[in-house]
Design an enzyme around this catalytic site. Structure first.
Site, short mmCIF file in Angstrom:
data_model
loop_
_atom_site.label_atom_id
_atom_site.label_comp_id
_atom_site.label_asym_id
_atom_site.label_seq_id
_atom_site.Cartn_x
_atom_site.Cartn_y
_atom_site.Cartn_z
N GLY A 90 0.78 -1.23 0.00
CA GLY A 90 0.00 0.00 0.00
C GLY A 90 0.81 1.28 0.00
N ASN B 197 1.39 3.06 -2.60
CA ASN B 197 0.63 4.00 -3.44
C ASN B 197 -0.56 4.58 -2.68
OD1 ASN B 197 1.55 4.35 -6.39
ND2 ASN B 197 1.91 2.18 -5.97
N HIS C 122 0.09 1.35 -13.22
CA HIS C 122 0.90 0.24 -13.72
C HIS C 122 2.37 0.68 -13.76
CE1 HIS C 122 1.79 -3.49 -15.74
NE2 HIS C 122 2.59 -2.79 -16.54
#
Ligand code: GAR
Length: 195
Positions: A12, A14, A110
């Protein structure tokens, strides 16, 4: 105020970048309504709880088959009345019924410059292993809308990152996160919330 749900599978970082950007005022008009994980051990769930955000796990292991898991996942997402769903390292295929229902309201981060090193089998460290094996000198990250394909939806933001001599997959992954992912994912959310 845009109600956002973040879907995660792992550490986590991000998600943390999103929370930090909210706290710093770099993302405005956004409320994180829920963080959903498929993995009960995901540290991302702790990060959410630490921020007073609903942290929910829907694990495929608790359902008899994929169909039942998909239904439970979509039902949980529906409970929160979300205007945007952010896939922040969510490594489960999104059910088609959810893609149809939330058309243009799901985005994904991505860790490469799409269309390089994306699609089936390219996730997490594997992306960086493939980039190093090919010998590219520039890689990066992409935020894109999610459609019915794998990493095929419209691109929102991209940022390039240099590959350096001696990089290992882990070293490269960390640089791509720091220089690209943690920058463009919050930026994309703010852009959507304020457009
Ligand atoms: C991130 O590098 C993200 O780009 C990647 O998983 C990692 C999650 O890290 N996603 C994909 O590979 C999707 N195909 P995090 O849990 O620390 O944010």
């Amino acid at each position: 105020m845009l109600r956002v749900g973040v879907m995660v599978s792992g550490g986590g970082t991000n998600l943390q970048a999103i929370l930090d950007s909210l706290d710093a005022g770099r993302i405005t008009n956004v409320e994180i309504a829920v963080v959903i994980s498929n993995n009960p051990g995901a540290y991302a769930l702790e990060r959410a709880k630490g921020h007073g955000i609903d942290a929910v796990c829907i694990s495929p292991k608790e359902y008899p088959d994929r169909e039942a898991f998909n239904e439970a996942l979509v039902a949980k997402v529906d409970e929160y009345d979300l205007g945007l769903i952010v896939l922040a390292g969510f490594l489960v295929k999104i059910p088609q019924q959810m893609i149809d229902k939330y058309e243009n309201r799901i985005i994904n981060i991505h860790p490469s410059l799409i269309p390089s090193f994306c699609g089936v089998g390219f996730y997490g460290l594997k992306v960086h292993e493939a980039a190093l094996a090919r010998g590219v000198k520039i890689t990066g990250a992409t935020v894109h809308y999610v459609d019915g394909g794998m990493d095929t939806g419209p691109i929102i933001l991209q940022k390039a990152v240099e590959v350096k001599d001696g990089d290992t997959p882990k070293v490269l992954q960390q640089r791509v996160m720091e220089e690209a992912e943690w920058v463009i994912l919050p930026e994309a959310i703010d852009k959507i919330a304020n457009s």
